[in-house]
Each structure stands twice: as structure tokens, then as C-alpha cells.
Design an enzyme around this catalytic site. Structure first.
Site, PDB file in Angstrom:
ATOM      1  N   GLY A   1       0.819  -1.205   0.000  1.00 48.83           N
ATOM      2  CA  GLY A   1       0.000   0.000   0.000  1.00 48.83           C
ATOM      3  C   GLY A   1       0.854   1.256   0.000  1.00 48.83           C
ATOM      4  O   GLY A   1       2.091   1.193   0.081  1.00 48.83           O
ATOM      5  N   ASP A   2       0.186   2.399  -0.152  1.00 46.61           N
ATOM      6  CA  ASP A   2       0.864   3.704  -0.108  1.00 46.61           C
ATOM      7  C   ASP A   2       1.916   3.869  -1.193  1.00 46.61           C
ATOM      8  O   ASP A   2       2.948   4.494  -0.982  1.00 46.61           O
ATOM      9  CB  ASP A   2       1.514   3.938   1.274  1.00 46.61           C
ATOM     10  CG  ASP A   2       0.501   3.836   2.391  1.00 46.61           C
ATOM     11  OD1 ASP A   2      -0.663   4.202   2.153  1.00 46.61           O
ATOM     12  OD2 ASP A   2       0.860   3.376   3.486  1.00 46.61           O
TER      13      ASP A   2
ATOM     14  N   ASP B   1      12.894  10.220  -6.537  1.00 47.69           N
ATOM     15  CA  ASP B   1      13.675  11.374  -6.044  1.00 47.69           C
ATOM     16  C   ASP B   1      14.089  11.206  -4.583  1.00 47.69           C
ATOM     17  O   ASP B   1      15.094  11.768  -4.147  1.00 47.69           O
ATOM     18  CB  ASP B   1      12.840  12.653  -6.183  1.00 47.69           C
ATOM     19  CG  ASP B   1      11.502  12.544  -5.462  1.00 47.69           C
ATOM     20  OD1 ASP B   1      10.738  11.606  -5.778  1.00 47.69           O
ATOM     21  OD2 ASP B   1      11.239  13.357  -4.552  1.00 47.69           O
TER      22      ASP B   1
ATOM     23  N   ALA C   1      -8.230   3.177   2.641  1.00 49.18           N
ATOM     24  CA  ALA C   1      -7.374   3.769   1.618  1.00 49.18           C
ATOM     25  C   ALA C   1      -7.173   5.257   1.890  1.00 49.18           C
ATOM     26  O   ALA C   1      -8.061   5.922   2.430  1.00 49.18           O
ATOM     27  CB  ALA C   1      -8.010   3.585   0.241  1.00 49.18           C
ATOM     28  N   GLY C   2      -6.016   5.757   1.506  1.00 49.46           N
ATOM     29  CA  GLY C   2      -5.766   7.198   1.585  1.00 49.46           C
ATOM     30  C   GLY C   2      -5.019   7.602   0.335  1.00 49.46           C
ATOM     31  O   GLY C   2      -3.816   7.384   0.237  1.00 49.46           O
ATOM     32  N   HIS C   3      -5.726   8.115  -0.648  1.00 46.30           N
ATOM     33  CA  HIS C   3      -5.117   8.421  -1.946  1.00 46.30           C
ATOM     34  C   HIS C   3      -5.015   9.929  -2.120  1.00 46.30           C
ATOM     35  O   HIS C   3      -6.020  10.626  -2.158  1.00 46.30           O
ATOM     36  CB  HIS C   3      -5.932   7.784  -3.075  1.00 46.30           C
ATOM     37  CG  HIS C   3      -5.943   6.286  -3.011  1.00 46.30           C
ATOM     38  ND1 HIS C   3      -6.632   5.486  -3.888  1.00 46.30           N
ATOM     39  CD2 HIS C   3      -5.322   5.433  -2.147  1.00 46.30           C
ATOM     40  CE1 HIS C   3      -6.426   4.209  -3.580  1.00 46.30           C
ATOM     41  NE2 HIS C   3      -5.654   4.155  -2.520  1.00 46.30           N
ATOM     42  N   THR C   4      -3.776  10.396  -2.218  1.00 47.46           N
ATOM     43  CA  THR C   4      -3.548  11.836  -2.241  1.00 47.46           C
ATOM     44  C   THR C   4      -3.318  12.327  -3.667  1.00 47.46           C
ATOM     45  O   THR C   4      -2.596  11.700  -4.432  1.00 47.46           O
ATOM     46  CB  THR C   4      -2.306  12.165  -1.376  1.00 47.46           C
ATOM     47  OG1 THR C   4      -2.489  11.545  -0.108  1.00 47.46           O
ATOM     48  CG2 THR C   4      -2.135  13.657  -1.181  1.00 47.46           C
TER      49      THR C   4
ATOM     50  N   ARG D   1      -0.010   7.436  11.055  1.00 46.53           N
ATOM     51  CA  ARG D   1       1.027   6.599  11.673  1.00 46.53           C
ATOM     52  C   ARG D   1       2.320   6.670  10.868  1.00 46.53           C
ATOM     53  O   ARG D   1       2.276   6.735   9.629  1.00 46.53           O
ATOM     54  CB  ARG D   1       0.578   5.122  11.699  1.00 46.53           C
ATOM     55  CG  ARG D   1      -0.544   4.838  12.666  1.00 46.53           C
ATOM     56  CD  ARG D   1      -0.942   3.362  12.609  1.00 46.53           C
ATOM     57  NE  ARG D   1      -1.565   2.993  11.341  1.00 46.53           N
ATOM     58  CZ  ARG D   1      -1.928   1.770  11.026  1.00 46.53           C
ATOM     59  NH1 ARG D   1      -1.733   0.776  11.872  1.00 46.53           N
ATOM     60  NH2 ARG D   1      -2.501   1.505   9.864  1.00 46.53           N
TER      61      ARG D   1
ATOM     62  N   GLN E   1      -4.954  -0.262  -1.359  1.00 54.30           N
ATOM     63  CA  GLN E   1      -3.955  -1.118  -0.707  1.00 54.30           C
ATOM     64  C   GLN E   1      -2.975  -1.682  -1.755  1.00 54.30           C
ATOM     65  O   GLN E   1      -2.906  -1.155  -2.845  1.00 54.30           O
ATOM     66  CB  GLN E   1      -4.612  -2.254   0.096  1.00 54.30           C
ATOM     67  CG  GLN E   1      -5.408  -1.781   1.308  1.00 54.30           C
ATOM     68  CD  GLN E   1      -6.807  -1.315   0.976  1.00 54.30           C
ATOM     69  OE1 GLN E   1      -7.547  -1.999   0.316  1.00 54.30           O
ATOM     70  NE2 GLN E   1      -7.175  -0.137   1.444  1.00 54.30           N
TER      71      GLN E   1
ATOM     72  N   LYS F   1       8.369   8.035  -6.443  1.00 57.79           N
ATOM     73  CA  LYS F   1       9.241   8.581  -5.399  1.00 57.79           C
ATOM     74  C   LYS F   1      10.720   8.267  -5.611  1.00 57.79           C
ATOM     75  O   LYS F   1      11.467   8.098  -4.633  1.00 57.79           O
ATOM     76  CB  LYS F   1       8.781   8.064  -4.023  1.00 57.79           C
ATOM     77  CG  LYS F   1       7.434   8.663  -3.580  1.00 57.79           C
ATOM     78  CD  LYS F   1       7.139   8.321  -2.159  1.00 57.79           C
ATOM     79  CE  LYS F   1       6.259   9.350  -1.485  1.00 57.79           C
ATOM     80  NZ  LYS F   1       5.988   9.055  -0.082  1.00 57.79           N
TER      81      LYS F   1
ATOM     82  N   LYS G   1      -0.781   5.296  -5.698  1.00 61.32           N
ATOM     83  CA  LYS G   1      -1.736   4.901  -6.735  1.00 61.32           C
ATOM     84  C   LYS G   1      -2.624   6.072  -7.131  1.00 61.32           C
ATOM     85  O   LYS G   1      -3.012   6.213  -8.283  1.00 61.32           O
ATOM     86  CB  LYS G   1      -2.625   3.754  -6.231  1.00 61.32           C
ATOM     87  CG  LYS G   1      -1.870   2.487  -5.917  1.00 61.32           C
ATOM     88  CD  LYS G   1      -2.755   1.467  -5.219  1.00 61.32           C
ATOM     89  CE  LYS G   1      -3.131   1.846  -3.807  1.00 61.32           C
ATOM     90  NZ  LYS G   1      -2.037   1.826  -2.828  1.00 61.32           N
TER      91      LYS G   1
HETATM   92  P1  IMO Z   1      -3.847   2.707   0.341  1.00 58.65           P
HETATM   93  O1  IMO Z   1      -4.971   2.481  -0.612  1.00 58.65           O
HETATM   94  C1  IMO Z   1      -1.285   1.118   3.464  1.00 58.65           C
HETATM   95  C2  IMO Z   1      -2.988  -1.929   6.109  1.00 58.65           C
HETATM   96  C3  IMO Z   1      -3.136  -1.559   7.561  1.00 58.65           C
HETATM   97  C4  IMO Z   1      -2.980  -2.926   8.200  1.00 58.65           C
HETATM   98  C5  IMO Z   1      -3.693  -3.851   7.223  1.00 58.65           C
HETATM   99  C6  IMO Z   1      -5.140  -4.141   7.574  1.00 58.65           C
HETATM  100  O2  IMO Z   1      -3.707   4.091   0.819  1.00 58.65           O
HETATM  101  O3  IMO Z   1      -2.572   2.136  -0.199  1.00 58.65           O
HETATM  102  P2  IMO Z   1      -7.402  -2.725   7.403  1.00 58.65           P
HETATM  103  O4  IMO Z   1      -7.796  -1.441   8.050  1.00 58.65           O
HETATM  104  O5  IMO Z   1      -7.454  -2.693   5.900  1.00 58.65           O
HETATM  105  O6  IMO Z   1      -8.129  -3.915   7.959  1.00 58.65           O
HETATM  106  O7  IMO Z   1      -5.861  -2.930   7.816  1.00 58.65           O
HETATM  107  O8  IMO Z   1      -3.654  -3.179   5.973  1.00 58.65           O
HETATM  108  N1  IMO Z   1      -3.627  -0.991   5.161  1.00 58.65           N
HETATM  109  C7  IMO Z   1      -2.963  -0.111   4.398  1.00 58.65           C
HETATM  110  N2  IMO Z   1      -1.643   0.202   4.361  1.00 58.65           N
HETATM  111  N3  IMO Z   1      -2.137   1.718   2.594  1.00 58.65           N
HETATM  112  C8  IMO Z   1      -3.444   1.397   2.587  1.00 58.65           C
HETATM  113  O9  IMO Z   1      -4.277   1.854   1.652  1.00 58.65           O
HETATM  114  C9  IMO Z   1      -3.921   0.483   3.557  1.00 58.65           C
HETATM  115  N4  IMO Z   1      -5.132  -0.027   3.856  1.00 58.65           N
HETATM  116  C10 IMO Z   1      -4.939  -0.935   4.812  1.00 58.65           C
HETATM  117  O10 IMO Z   1      -2.123  -0.664   7.970  1.00 58.65           O
HETATM  118  O11 IMO Z   1      -1.627  -3.293   8.218  1.00 58.65           O
HETATM  119 MG    MG Z   2      -2.504   4.600   2.546  1.00 61.94          MG
END
Ligand code: IMO
Ligand code: MG
Length: 427
Positions: free
Chosen positions: A12-13, A328, A39-42, A298, A219, A326, A16
């Protein structure tokens, strides 16, 4: 190119959101097919930062319609809030929601905390696991149920009562009143009632007409419920198959499968991470890469690129190309390491063991390559890169057997190199 998948290739992260938003400039549809507010999509658009949790980033593109697919778990309160934030910024996306998507309600979040999953797995605490548990158990409430309010009220009451019986000690849970909660959900979702449709039909028809559809994964592959490092995973399929089950579009229709790869590796939450760097290298990557969670704030665990894991992810997804993000951030490191194999129980292995106990015992075998000192943020093409950066790109392409078509050097669209077949250009 009618259907394009943008999938996370690590934990994840991977950025995307940036890739999906870039491609959505020329797309008719942008689709989320898995997960929810975990999800956290910036997206950084004209210097302004937008954080998406539920809506696909194409919502921020004129003429691009947004779809929340059946594979998602949707928190209606978060959805309405996200739409309101966009409205205030002057955006009114055309959103369609699958009637078969599941509703994530406040008690799912509470139950997740009570069950200890938040600490044990290090989840985002958004209630994702319990919402998918209800789906698998066949007791879940779906978005389409909102169209039959009486039955919706009854089933919500039944589900909430069940949780109250399971967790009598939780005052917060006991305070939730089913009639009130049902009324609130029905009230806030009322304006969206006409947009609750069969999105599989919508998307397949759009593809039949030659329209362009972006599937924005949430993710990453190593958090996939089936192929990730279970149980340290999320509760949905984040890999290519998730498009089939989570949007009702055959993966065969997806022509471009873009694996989004960060130039190093990060992970949030618990679970094995062989190339993790706990010392100064990890700190440096976190500082330079601003590696703090977009959803939870976090600090992310950071480490070197892991080609063993990426080869496995390539096998599962069949990427047709990669987006390297990333790059850079690596500037200024005298040398870089990439894991090319693992030492495990006295053996050298090249196949990624997704079983967490085995993976925990794996020590990466690194290939060390030269780093570069130059800042590359404002490079316009590969020709301007230091030789070591070009060699790093080539190494990844050769090891994975997939071309890198997008290279990102910062959050904004201007810091992107798109490598066309005809050469290299900058957007
Ligand atoms: P994006 O879309 C990074 C991780 C959580 C945890 C595990 C389970 O931004 O890439 P959950 O709340 O889904 O049951 O957590 O998955 N996790 C992510 N890590 N980016 C994300 O989304 C994530 N969504 C869940 O930290 O380890
Ligand atoms: Mg994320």
C-alpha cells in the site's frame, strides 16, 4: 486503451492516487473496486492537496464519472463527507454506487477495536474487517438495501443487537440506537438514491462503446486477503482478480495493468517486512519520503526495494507495465540495496514465501548498486538522470521483465516522466 488497472505492488501507499488521477485526465470513468476508507489516496492539483478515502481520484477530473464498485465496503457518513469536501472545493463529481456494495456502519468500527484487530494486525481502525466479515457471513447490509427502507431498518436492528449481545461491556456500542442509526443513514443517502445502480452493467456497456475506464486499486498486492502476508493483510482482494469480483468486469478486458511500485518499500501496521531498515536509513527514507499514513497519520516502516516480493506480485498480477514512484527520495544515498533472494532456514530462496512465519525468518540477500547525489526532482527525461538512477531503473525492469512507463519525482503532476514508445516526455 479502454480499460486500465492501477494496482499497488507492495504494502500500500505506493501513490496509486497520483497515477490514477493522471490517467483519469483522458478517461470517462474511474472506479474503486475494493476496500473502503482504509485507503488514503492523495492528489496534488494546482498546488492544492486532496485526500481521497472512498471516491476514486478521477472524481477530480472534468468529464470523468466515478464508480464505487460492488467489492467495496462503504461508510455512508464518510462518503457524504468526502463529497461535501469536494463540493466546497468546487467539484461535483457524477458518482454511481453499486447496489451490491456493502455498507460499513459505526458498529463495525467499534467491533474492530473491541476484537483487538486494531492492535494485533495494526489495522487502520476503520471497521473494514468486520464489514467484510458480515459480507462473507451473508448478514451484511448492502447499499441497494437502502431502497427498501423497512427491510433495511429491520436488518440493521438485528445486526446491531447481535453486536450488543456480543460486547455488553462496550458503553459506546450499547448507546447506538438502531432506529436512529437507520434513519440517519437513509436520510444522508437519500440524495444519492438515483445513483445506486448495477455498476457492472454500466461499466461493461461503457467498455462496449469504447470508453476508457480506470480501475483504481486500494492497498497493495502484499495486503491481498489471499496472496498477501495473511493474517497481516486487509480483507479484500487488491490484486487483478479484485477487478473481476469487485467491479464485475473481466480481467481479460483490462489491457493495461499498471503495477505501482515505490522506489523503496514501506509498510504500515504489523507483519513481516524482510527489507525493513530500523536504523538511520529507514529514518532517512521516512523523512525524505514523508512516510506518515494519509489515513491514520502513523509513521510508516521503511526499507529497501524487495525484488523477491515484487516478482511474486508480478506473477499474481501480470503487470503490463510499472509506474516507479518517489525515485527522487533516493537521491543522496551513497549506495542502494535491492533484495534479490532470501536466506531462509539455511537455504537460499528466490520464491517469495507469503506465509508470515516463514517470511519472518527470511534474511534478504542484497545486491548493492551505486546511488546518486544529484537532486532529480526537476529532470524532464531519463537523459537528464545521473547514470546510477538510470541503472537502477534498468535493474528493476530487467529483474521483473516489465517496462517502467511512468516515473514519479514528486507529488505534483509536473514531476512525472511518461515514457512513450516513441521516446521520453514530461507531463
Ligand atoms: P492505500 O490504498 C497502506 C494496512 C493496515 C494494516 C492492514 C489491515 O492508501 O494504499 P485494514 O484497516 O485494511 O483492515 O488494515 O492493511 N492498510 C494499508 N496500508 N495503505 C493502505 O491503503 C492500507 N489499507 C490498509 O495498515 O496493516
Ligand atoms: Mg494509505
Amino acid at each position: 486503451m479502454p480499460a486500465i488497472a492501477v494496482l499497488g505492488a507492495q504494502w500500500g501507499d505506493e501513490s496509486k492516487g497520483k497515477v490514477s488521477h493522471l490517467l483519469a485526465a483522458e478517461a470517462d470513468w474511474c472506479v474503486r473496486f475494493n476496500g473502503g476508507t482504509n485507503a488514503g489516496h492523495t492528489v496534488v492539483l494546482k498546488g492544492q492537496e486532496f485526500k481521497f478515502h472512498l471516491l476514486p481520484t478521477g472524481s477530480l477530473r472534468e468529464g470523468c464519472k466515478a464508480v464505487l464498485g460492488n467489492g467495496m465496503v462503504i461508510d455512508p457518513f464518510a462518503l457524504v463527507e468526502e463529497l461535501e469536501l469536494l463540493r466546497r472545493a468546487g467539484w461535483e463529481p457524477e458518482v454511481y454506487i453499486s447496489g451490491a456494495a456493502h455498507l460499513l456502519l459505526p458498529y463495525h468500527r467499534l467491533v474492530e477495536q473491541l476484537s483487538g484487530a486494531k492492535e494485533g494486525i495494526g489495522t487502520t481502525g476503520r471497521g473494514i474487517g468486520p464489514a467484510y466479515r458480515d459480507k462473507a457471513e451473508r448478514t451484511g447490509l448492502r447499499v441497494g438495501d437502502l431502497l427498501s427502507p423497512e427491510a433495511f431498518r429491520e436488518r440493521l436492528a438485528r445486526n446491531l443487537e447481535r453486536e450488543k449481545r456480543a460486547w455488553p461491556e462496550s458503553a459506546e456500542l450499547q448507546r447506538l440506537e438502531p432506529g436512529h442509526l437507520a434513519d440517519e443513514v437513509l436520510r444522508i443517502m437519500e440524495p444519492l438514491a438515483e445513483r445506486i445502480v448495477d455498476t457492472a452493467l454500466l461499466l461493461n456497456r461503457a467498455l462496449d462503446q469504447g470508453e476508457t475506464v480506470i480501475f483504481e486499486g486500494a492497498q497493495g498486492a502484499l495486503l491481498d486477503l489471499d496472496f498477501g502476508t495473511y493474517p497481516y493483510v486487509t480483507s479484500s482482494n487488491t490484486t487483478i482478480g479484485g477487478i473481476g469480483t469487485g467491479a464485475g468486469v473481466s480481467p481479460r478486458r483490462v489491457e493495461r495493468v499498471i503495477g505501482v511500485v515505490k522506489a523503496y518499500t514501506t509498510r504500515v501496521g504489523e507483519g513481516p517486512f524482510p527489507t525493513e531498515e530500523r536504523g538511520p536509513i529507514g529514518e532517512r527514507l521516512r523523512e525524505r519520503g514523508k512516510e506518515w499514513g494519509a489515513t491514520t497519520g502513523r509513521p510508516r516502516r521503511c526499507g529497501w526495494l524487495d525484488l523477491v516480493a515484487l516478482k511474486y506480485v508480478q506473477m499474481v498480477n501480470g503487470f503490463t507495465e510499472l509506474a516507479l514512484m518517489k525515485l527522487d527520495v533516493l537521491s543522496g544515498l551513497p549506495e542502494l540495496r535491492v533484495a534479490v533472494a532470501y536466506h531462509c532456514d539455511g537455504r537460499l530462496i528466490e520464491d517469495f514465501p507469503s506465509h508470515p512465519e516463514v517470511l519472518q525468518r527470511c534474511e534478504p540477500v542484497y545486491e548493492t548498486v551505486p546511488g546518486w547525489t544529484e537532486e532529480i526532482k526537476s529532470c524532464h527525461g531519463l537523459g537528464e538522470f545521473p547514470g546510477a538512477a538510470r541503472a537502477y531503473i534498468r535493474l528493476i525492469e530487467e529483474q521483473l521483465g516489465v517496462p517502467i512507463s511512468i516515473i514519479s519525482l514528486g507529488p505534483g503532476a509536473e514531476a512525472t516522466i511518461i515514457r512513450e514508445r516513441s521516446g521520453c516526455g514530461r507531463r
